[in-house]
Motif scaffolding. Sequence first.
Motif, short mmCIF file in Angstrom:
data_model
loop_
_atom_site.label_atom_id
_atom_site.label_comp_id
_atom_site.label_asym_id
_atom_site.label_seq_id
_atom_site.Cartn_x
_atom_site.Cartn_y
_atom_site.Cartn_z
N PHE A 113 0.83 -1.20 0.00
CA PHE A 113 0.00 0.00 0.00
C PHE A 113 0.86 1.25 0.00
N ARG A 114 1.89 1.27 0.83
CA ARG A 114 2.77 2.43 0.90
C ARG A 114 3.52 2.63 -0.41
N LYS A 115 3.89 1.54 -1.05
CA LYS A 115 4.62 1.65 -2.32
C LYS A 115 3.75 2.27 -3.41
N VAL A 116 2.45 1.93 -3.38
CA VAL A 116 1.52 2.47 -4.38
C VAL A 116 1.23 3.96 -4.12
N TRP A 117 0.91 4.30 -2.87
CA TRP A 117 0.42 5.64 -2.57
C TRP A 117 1.50 6.61 -2.07
N ARG A 118 2.57 6.09 -1.52
CA ARG A 118 3.68 6.88 -1.01
C ARG A 118 3.25 7.99 -0.03
N PRO A 119 2.44 7.67 0.97
CA PRO A 119 2.01 8.69 1.93
C PRO A 119 3.18 9.10 2.83
N ARG A 120 3.15 10.36 3.26
CA ARG A 120 4.20 10.88 4.15
C ARG A 120 3.66 11.16 5.54
N ALA A 121 2.39 10.85 5.78
CA ALA A 121 1.80 11.02 7.11
C ALA A 121 0.57 10.13 7.21
N LEU A 122 0.28 9.68 8.43
CA LEU A 122 -0.90 8.88 8.70
C LEU A 122 -1.71 9.53 9.81
N VAL A 123 -2.99 9.76 9.54
CA VAL A 123 -3.92 10.23 10.56
C VAL A 123 -4.96 9.13 10.73
N PHE A 124 -5.13 8.63 11.95
CA PHE A 124 -6.17 7.64 12.17
C PHE A 124 -7.11 8.11 13.27
N LEU A 125 -8.32 7.60 13.21
CA LEU A 125 -9.41 8.12 14.03
C LEU A 125 -9.78 7.14 15.15
N GLU A 126 -10.02 7.71 16.33
CA GLU A 126 -10.53 6.99 17.49
C GLU A 126 -9.61 5.85 17.90
N ASN A 127 -10.10 4.62 17.96
CA ASN A 127 -9.30 3.54 18.56
C ASN A 127 -8.77 2.55 17.54
N GLU A 128 -8.37 3.05 16.38
CA GLU A 128 -7.83 2.17 15.34
C GLU A 128 -6.31 2.02 15.50
N LEU A 129 -5.89 1.34 16.55
CA LEU A 129 -4.47 1.13 16.83
C LEU A 129 -3.98 -0.12 16.11
N TRP A 130 -3.53 0.03 14.87
CA TRP A 130 -3.03 -1.08 14.08
C TRP A 130 -1.50 -1.01 14.07
N PRO A 131 -0.81 -1.92 14.78
CA PRO A 131 0.64 -1.81 14.96
C PRO A 131 1.44 -1.71 13.67
N GLU A 132 1.15 -2.58 12.69
CA GLU A 132 1.96 -2.59 11.47
C GLU A 132 1.86 -1.26 10.74
N ARG A 133 0.65 -0.74 10.60
CA ARG A 133 0.48 0.54 9.91
C ARG A 133 1.23 1.66 10.64
N ILE A 134 1.09 1.67 11.95
CA ILE A 134 1.71 2.75 12.73
C ILE A 134 3.22 2.68 12.65
N LEU A 135 3.79 1.49 12.85
CA LEU A 135 5.24 1.38 12.88
C LEU A 135 5.86 1.62 11.51
N GLN A 136 5.23 1.11 10.45
CA GLN A 136 5.78 1.37 9.11
C GLN A 136 5.66 2.85 8.74
N MET A 137 4.53 3.45 9.05
CA MET A 137 4.34 4.85 8.66
C MET A 137 5.19 5.80 9.49
N ALA A 138 5.52 5.42 10.71
CA ALA A 138 6.36 6.28 11.54
C ALA A 138 7.74 6.47 10.92
N ASP A 139 8.16 5.53 10.07
CA ASP A 139 9.44 5.66 9.37
C ASP A 139 9.34 6.62 8.20
#
Length: 413
Positions: A113-139
Amino acid sequence: MGLYRAILWILTPALALHLLVLRVRGLVGAGAFAERFGLATGGEAELWLHGASNGELTSARWLIERIIAARPDLRLVITCNSWTARQMVSDWHLPRTSARLAPFDTAGAVRRFRKVWRPRALVFLENELWPERILQMADAGPVICIGARMSERSARRWARVAPKLMALIMARLRLVSAQDAGSAKRFVTLGLPQERLGPQLMLKAHGLDDAEPGPSAPVGAARDRVLLAASTHEGEEAIVLNGFAEAHRDGAFDLLILAPRHPRRIAEVRALVQATGLPFAIRSANQPLTPGIAVYVADTLGEMAQWYAMAGVTLVCGSFGDAGGHTPYEPAAHRSAILHGPNVANFADAYAALDAAGGALAVTAETLGAALKTLDMDRQLALASAARAALTPADESALVTAVLQALPGQDNG
């Protein structure tokens, strides 16, 4: 994190099979498989925003529009977990915005997903604590959580089951806007640096003044004669039916709209309703809501707004057992008087404010019927008015400013 990734890898075949079943049933579109596994094509988007479903994304639409207006250089990809929410976001036709199903929280799906969209920030709402998304996007850039909720039960579970993983996640969050003081404290206890707490805001509180009261029920019953039991859990239908039957016998209410939290329980719910002897109809069976119907089982998804709009009184469920209660903001937005059971831990601050302001009525299984008989039109209007006053949020400009400052850009790096 290694154990988490191993578990998700093992579950991948089951996730694929589940998607296939949903596709066969027509509950997701043709592109669902590719999107969930990060294989779908797309364009670049500097900002990735994720919300679980319709409710979370609808409550944050105002914030999304503020970001789009303030940052015309940003393109957004908005993801969610349900096909109906994906379609809803697409139908908003927001500029520079794409809607997709979220990738599963596996290392490969998020990476693709990151390779396709190349986002530079992630905003997530309420209690969507998904470890893989958070840790990969923090880089790649800042990870921001808006309207974050952490219940006492969830905090205890994280601390017991995966304290190191939670500490790792907390260390990678750039900004957390908790929805209440209790959640903020629990995030810090789990490892979030205190200075990364942003302004508190309950997303669902925004826009209370924009909603209009709905029409009367299409059976000739006045709105003040309609009771909605919103998101009932196992064991609660019997409580609701007993209380309503008592009030109904004494002429207090004409119609109960019974909306189970999980439609798959329809057989159980139907049996309970049938045992009361009251005339009823079931939404999923396309049975019409005609004059004389006393109980209407609203066992479909995505239609809660119309049930709130029809009901002068809403009994917010999930509050008679250990579920912790559901949101009071949606009935308040529709000017529906609020009743709730004893357990409202999920929204403790909101219900405390409501109860203190006379904006809600706390009941038990034993007192529900008697309480319903006190709710004439004037009492309903007074409760609804007090609820809106108690739940209307303070100015949200501080949160918007904090989010914009945290996002990457020419001035923010």
